[in-house]
Enzyme design. Structure first.
Site, PDB file in Angstrom:
ATOM      1  N   ASP A 145      66.036 116.171  57.587  1.00  0.00           N
ATOM      2  CA  ASP A 145      65.260 117.365  57.280  1.00  0.00           C
ATOM      3  C   ASP A 145      63.844 117.121  56.409  1.00  0.00           C
ATOM      4  OD1 ASP A 145      65.112 120.231  57.101  1.00  0.00           O
ATOM      5  OD2 ASP A 145      66.095 120.163  55.353  1.00  0.00           O
ATOM      6  N   ASN A 178      68.749 124.789  66.687  1.00  0.00           N
ATOM      7  CA  ASN A 178      67.498 124.668  66.929  1.00  0.00           C
ATOM      8  C   ASN A 178      66.829 125.439  67.949  1.00  0.00           C
ATOM      9  OD1 ASN A 178      67.418 121.243  65.664  1.00  0.00           O
ATOM     10  ND2 ASN A 178      67.029 123.056  64.457  1.00  0.00           N
TER      11      ASN A 178
END
Length: 238
Positions: free
Chosen positions: A23, A71
């Site tokens: 991340d 996503n």
């Protein structure tokens, strides 16, 4: 003695299976006034550094969260950039994975990806199929809740309810042929699992670090493993 040498010297301190939620690519780019695509490109370089170092220190299995089932909510342009980087990674790094005896494993429903990307992934898995070394598992269009739903449905089709236990569920998971998850790392300072390996993480050690993924490297992995080695894993006992 380096941290890597220290963890190698103590087999009890070395996890068999590490997973990483990678991340912070976007924030890394924003801090540098760069487009998000530049952050993702830098993130691929971090993948190379970390996966190579994982092999150096003898890690048995490494799972990386590359593209989640959520996503798809991102802008179309960003998804296109990510697909392009995936193409580039496979084309440029596959020969190294084959040469280094890496067992490449994909978890998730990557069949939704563009057809040429699916073909590249299938070819990469096929070319690594005979390898016998460390496992590199890449989560692509993966979501842990969907994984558990699919496992439950498959079991319900062939077993009565009283025969469905934890072992049966684990046998249907996409990680069933991998060592149990020992350590899960998330970069960038966030403190959540984001639908990643929810069942597998039940007794894993969790480590949340502030480092943005593109800045994460071998020393960070060594420190994470050293932190793992310092913990007392009781699994519910004393």
């Amino acid at each position: 003695m380096s941290v890597a040498q220290a963890v190698q010297a103590s087999p009890f301190a070395m996890p068999r299976h590490v997973a990483i939620i990678m991340d912070g690519n976007g924030r890394w780019a924003k801090k540098r006034l760069l487009p998000r695509a530049a952050g993702h490109k830098a993130g691929v370089e971090a993948v190379r550094r970390v996966t190579r170092h994982a092999r150096v220190i003898g890690l048995e299995a490494l799972t990386i969260y590359a593209f989640s089932s959520e996503n798809w909510r991102r802008p179309e342009q960003e998804i296109g950039d990510l697909m392009g980087l995936l193409r580039l990674f496979i084309r440029s790094d596959l020969a190294e994975l084959v040469r280094e005896n890496v067992r490449l494993k994909i978890i998730g429903d990557y069949g939704r990806f563009p057809s040429d990307v699916v073909a590249l992934i299938d070819d990469a898995v096929r070319r690594c199929a005979a390898n016998t070394g460390p496992i590199l598992a890449i989560a692509l269009n993966y979501g842990a809740q969907a994984e558990l739903v699919h496992a439950a449905r498959r079991l319900a089709e062939r077993l009565p309810p009283e025969q469905i236990d934890a072992a049966a569920i684990e046998g249907e998971l996409e990680t069933r042929d991998m060592p149990p998850l020992d350590l899960l790392i998330r970069t960038s300072g966030e403190h959540r699992l984001s639908n990643f390996l929810l069942w597998q993480a039940a007794y894993a050690e969790l480590l949340f670090v502030d480092t943005l993924w593109p800045d994460f490297g071998p020393a960070d992995l060594d420190q994470a493993i050293a932190a793992f080695g310092s913990r007392n894993r009781r699994f519910g006992g004393l």
